[in-house]
Write a protein that holds these residues in place. Structure first.
Motif, PDB file in Angstrom:
ATOM      1  N   ALA A  94       0.834  -1.196   0.000  1.00  0.00           N
ATOM      2  CA  ALA A  94       0.000   0.000   0.000  1.00  0.00           C
ATOM      3  C   ALA A  94       0.876   1.256   0.000  1.00  0.00           C
ATOM      4  CB  ALA A  94      -0.929  -0.003   1.213  1.00  0.00           C
ATOM      5  N   PHE A 154       1.047   3.897  -2.891  1.00  0.00           N
ATOM      6  CA  PHE A 154       0.647   5.253  -2.534  1.00  0.00           C
ATOM      7  C   PHE A 154       1.644   6.283  -3.054  1.00  0.00           C
ATOM      8  CE2 PHE A 154       0.554   8.918   0.319  1.00  0.00           C
ATOM      9  CZ  PHE A 154      -0.770   9.291   0.165  1.00  0.00           C
ATOM     10  N   ILE A 184      -6.125   4.391  -2.882  1.00  0.00           N
ATOM     11  CA  ILE A 184      -5.909   5.505  -1.940  1.00  0.00           C
ATOM     12  C   ILE A 184      -5.054   6.583  -2.612  1.00  0.00           C
ATOM     13  CG2 ILE A 184      -4.930   6.166   0.289  1.00  0.00           C
ATOM     14  CD1 ILE A 184      -5.561   3.458   1.355  1.00  0.00           C
ATOM     15  N   ALA A 211      -6.268  10.311  -3.018  1.00  0.00           N
ATOM     16  CA  ALA A 211      -5.625  11.329  -2.179  1.00  0.00           C
ATOM     17  C   ALA A 211      -5.709  12.715  -2.822  1.00  0.00           C
ATOM     18  CB  ALA A 211      -4.165  10.957  -1.934  1.00  0.00           C
ATOM     19  N   TYR A 214      -8.965  14.312  -1.576  1.00  0.00           N
ATOM     20  CA  TYR A 214      -9.351  13.859  -0.242  1.00  0.00           C
ATOM     21  C   TYR A 214     -10.351  14.796   0.410  1.00  0.00           C
ATOM     22  CZ  TYR A 214      -6.405  17.313   2.138  1.00  0.00           C
ATOM     23  OH  TYR A 214      -5.867  18.480   2.607  1.00  0.00           O
ATOM     24  N   ARG A 215     -10.413  16.057  -0.044  1.00  0.00           N
ATOM     25  CA  ARG A 215     -11.358  16.987   0.577  1.00  0.00           C
ATOM     26  C   ARG A 215     -12.747  16.876  -0.044  1.00  0.00           C
ATOM     27  NH1 ARG A 215      -7.928  22.525   1.100  1.00  0.00           N
ATOM     28  NH2 ARG A 215      -9.634  23.090   2.471  1.00  0.00           N
ATOM     29  N   PRO A 249     -13.926  12.255  -0.015  1.00  0.00           N
ATOM     30  CA  PRO A 249     -13.173  11.487   0.993  1.00  0.00           C
ATOM     31  C   PRO A 249     -13.452   9.984   0.950  1.00  0.00           C
ATOM     32  CG  PRO A 249     -14.904  12.793   2.029  1.00  0.00           C
ATOM     33  CD  PRO A 249     -14.815  13.251   0.609  1.00  0.00           C
ATOM     34  N   PHE A 264     -10.655   7.527  -0.482  1.00  0.00           N
ATOM     35  CA  PHE A 264      -9.521   7.016   0.306  1.00  0.00           C
ATOM     36  C   PHE A 264      -9.966   6.324   1.587  1.00  0.00           C
ATOM     37  CE2 PHE A 264      -8.707   9.467   4.162  1.00  0.00           C
ATOM     38  CZ  PHE A 264      -9.391  10.660   3.966  1.00  0.00           C
ATOM     39  N   VAL A 265     -11.135   6.728   2.131  1.00  0.00           N
ATOM     40  CA  VAL A 265     -11.558   6.154   3.413  1.00  0.00           C
ATOM     41  C   VAL A 265     -11.886   4.669   3.271  1.00  0.00           C
ATOM     42  CG1 VAL A 265     -13.375   6.156   5.160  1.00  0.00           C
ATOM     43  CG2 VAL A 265     -12.353   8.313   4.427  1.00  0.00           C
ATOM     44  N   GLY A 267      -8.946   2.179   2.840  1.00  0.00           N
ATOM     45  CA  GLY A 267      -8.165   2.174   4.085  1.00  0.00           C
ATOM     46  C   GLY A 267      -8.806   1.293   5.141  1.00  0.00           C
ATOM     47  N   ALA A 268     -10.143   1.418   5.256  1.00  0.00           N
ATOM     48  CA  ALA A 268     -10.854   0.588   6.227  1.00  0.00           C
ATOM     49  C   ALA A 268     -10.740  -0.885   5.859  1.00  0.00           C
ATOM     50  CB  ALA A 268     -12.321   1.010   6.289  1.00  0.00           C
ATOM     51  N   ILE A 280      -8.236  -2.298   4.202  1.00  0.00           N
ATOM     52  CA  ILE A 280      -6.877  -2.726   4.542  1.00  0.00           C
ATOM     53  C   ILE A 280      -6.817  -3.082   6.021  1.00  0.00           C
ATOM     54  CG2 ILE A 280      -4.479  -1.958   4.842  1.00  0.00           C
ATOM     55  CD1 ILE A 280      -4.746  -0.314   2.336  1.00  0.00           C
ATOM     56  N   ALA A 281      -7.353  -2.186   6.859  1.00  0.00           N
ATOM     57  CA  ALA A 281      -7.307  -2.435   8.305  1.00  0.00           C
ATOM     58  C   ALA A 281      -8.017  -3.752   8.630  1.00  0.00           C
ATOM     59  CB  ALA A 281      -7.945  -1.278   9.057  1.00  0.00           C
TER      60      ALA A 281
END
Lengths: 299, 303
Positions: free
Chosen positions: A228, A232, A248, A252, A255-256, A259, A262-263, A266-267, A269-270
């Motif tokens: 990742a 990235f 992601i 990125a 990201y504003r 969102p 990327f969110v 990421g979740a 991956i976790a």
């Protein structure tokens, strides 16, 4: 393996299995791993759309990606592609990279650790020197240097992620071989006239199985995180192929305003990393009845 | 001690050779890269001669090592200035960020881990350990992006990246801190639990000391030893380039410089950053070896 050795190995495995299924954290981790592997295998059946198709209705009139909604459950990315489908297909890439580079790293580690542990003399000295040298390398810096001169792509990522990763497990395997070869049943096998190869593969190797299984299960999530990071930086998996990291990377930039791009990966991956780690910790506890620190206090 | 110094020099030599060979293998010709697309072949050729790129590999390598011994890392192809100067200007921000990051990770991780050990088996312990499990599963750059989005963009409390005063340091340090605090919490917790079962702790308790005093004066001091190792290693790694975090936050550290050099085929600058990174790692490890016996009297007798 002799019948007695096989019997004791099977008993140990059965005990380990019973401990494992009673450990609810390990069980949850195992189910998580199963989920992600199934997702990767069945990606074309599960994903609602082609991950690389740019939907006309995937972008608003001013070209902004769609937020999660009825049509695109996880929203769309900056090119109007379905994010859910990309994440599902990205599971294939991220898991494959994690598993394949872990297999390569552990294969090399076994080969070198067994050789260094079993054959004393100049071979051992030389191999230990190489292991320690590789361990002292600033590996991330050299990985970047390697990626910069090689053509970009999945196989280069696999190579770069395994090229330094074998050294630590090789040292662990070496230590384990040293301790296993001191045990009586190895002396017994030698006394009965078994060749070096026979002793190594029939008697020493089976003793290393728990170590290898545990290390593999814990190595895969570490590799997933490294992939990742590389993706990235734009140095990993190349577009249009999706991996969790590359999604992601692409998200990125926005990201504003968007969102979710990327969110969500990421979740995911976790979720995958936590699953593998829980399973790995559980396996370690199951194989080693003395390490009960974790069970005393939760995960 | 001398063996360690020789080890570091040997490592630097291996790293410099590896990077030299790698950069030499770059398909793109640096002469053409500097001259630009409009240059005539003659101009490109002159630049190649000027840089010594027309010489055989071993001559270039020999010259490179010779200059290295004199502290000369060469001249950047892209910026036209000495590499040592360029790197020196990025070292300050790198060390600042590395320091902020190790303060953040220990500042978050240690209190959580110590409380967890003191209240082992309680709900706090279980929730804390679950939380570390999740943060350790998140990519640190993702935490960075998330903080940028929530704290920087939505709440507008802190600047969204770049280099500047103290406020610019908070988010990148927090991202790394949250990402790695889990290791500190877990290590200090399990070390403490280990120590609390030892004989000298029983002795301290049976002397009638209060639990807080046992925990802080007897157990914690010993439990901090492995943490110092982690701290030193992290500081070395962070100072040698927090590559991804620097990219997320636009922080002008040595890691961001390296990625830029690599992407622009700036061979001397890229080699320089890798070498300086390796040097930082080596020197910090050496310093750790020196500090250890001061912290742990048991190691002093071994010498």
């Amino acid at each position: 393996m002799t019948d007695a050795a096989r019997q004791s190995f099977l008993t140990a495995s059965a005990r380990a299995w019973r401990t494992l299924v009673r450990d609810r954290f390990a069980l949850a981790g195992g189910l998580g791993v199963l989920f992600f592997v199934t997702l990767a295998v069945l990606a074309p059946l599960v994903a609602p759309y082609n991950p690389n198709f740019q939907h006309a209705q995937g972008l608003s009139a001013v070209g902004a990606p769609r937020a999660p909604g009825a049509e695109f459950v996880a929203g769309t990315d900056l090119l109007g592609r379905d994010l859910l489908s990309r994440v599902i297909f990205g599971t294939r890439v991220s898991l494959a990279v994690g598993v394949i580079s872990s297999v390569i790293a552990l294969g090399v580690a076994l080969l070198i650790g067994l050789t260094a542990g079993y054959f004393p003399g100049p071979a051992r000295t030389g191999l230990l020197w190489i292991i320690n040298a590789v361990l002292s390398f600033p590996s991330l810096l050299l990985m970047l240097a390697l990626v910069s001169v090689l053509p970009r792509g999945i196989w280069v990522v696999v190579f770069v992620l395994s090229v330094f990763a074998w050294a630590y497990p090789a040292r662990v395997v070496y230590g384990e071989v040293l301790s296993v070869t001191k045990r009586e049943f190895i002396d017994a096998a030698r006394a009965m006239g078994a060749s070096s190869g026979r002793v190594l593969f029939q008697h020493v190797l089976p003793q290393l199985v728990p170590l290898i299984v545990v290390y593999f299960t814990l190595r895969v999530p570490a590799t997933i995180l490294q992939e990742a990071s590389l993706s990235f930086l734009g140095l990993g998996v190349q577009p249009p192929t999706a991996s969790w990291g590359s999604i992601i990377y692409e998200g990125a930039r926005a990201y504003r305003s968007a969102p979710w791009i990327f969110v969500i990966p990421g979740a995911i991956i976790a979720g995958a990393v936590v699953s593998f780690n829980l399973l790995g910790d559980g396996l370690r506890d199951a194989f080693d009845p003395t390490s009960s620190v974790r069970r005393r206090g939760g995960p | 001690m001398i063996a360690r110094l020789v080890g570091i020099l040997l490592l630097l030599w291996v790293v410099s050779t590896v990077t030299f060979l790698l950069m030499f293998a770059v398909p793109q010709d640096p002469g053409a890269a500097i001259a630009g697309p409009q240059a005539t072949p003659q101009v490109t050729e002159n630049i190649r001669k000027l840089l010594g790129l027309d010489q055989p590999l071993y001559v270039q390598y020999g010259r490179y090592l010779w200059r290295l011994l004199h502290g000369d890392l060469g001249r950047s192809y892209v910026f036209g200035r000495p590499v040592s100067e360029l790197i020196a200007s990025h070292l300050g921000p790198s060390f600042q960020l590395a320091l902020a990051c190790i303060i953040a990770e220990a500042g978050i991780g240690l209190p959580v881990g110590i409380l967890s050990a003191a209240r082992q088996g309680t709900r706090f312990d279980r929730v804390a350990m679950m939380a570390t499990l999740i943060t350790l599963g998140l990519p640190h750059f993702w935490i960075g992006l998330f903080l940028l989005y929530v704290v920087g963009a939505r709440l507008g409390w802190l600047p969204i990246g770049g280099y500047g005063d103290f406020r610019h340091l908070i988010l990148p340090a927090l991202a790394v801190g949250v990402a790695y605090a889990g290791w500190y919490a877990r290590v200090i917790r399990s070390t403490l639990l280990d120590i609390l079962a030892r004989d000298y702790v029983h002795t301290a308790r049976s002397k009638g000391l209060r639990e807080r005093s046992v925990l802080v004066r007897h157990a914690l001091r010993n439990a901090l030893i492995p943490v110092v190792t982690m701290w030193g290693l992290d500081f070395a790694n962070f100072a040698s380039g927090l590559v991804v975090i620097e990219a997320v936050f636009g922080w002008p550290g040595i890691g961001a410089q390296m990625v830029e050099a690599v992407l622009r085929f700036d061979v001397p600058l890229a080699m320089g950053t890798v070498l300086v990174g390796a040097l930082i790692v080596g020197v910090v490890n050496l310093a750790l070896d020196l500090v250890y016996p001061l912290l742990d009297p048991r190691l002093r007798q071994a010498d």
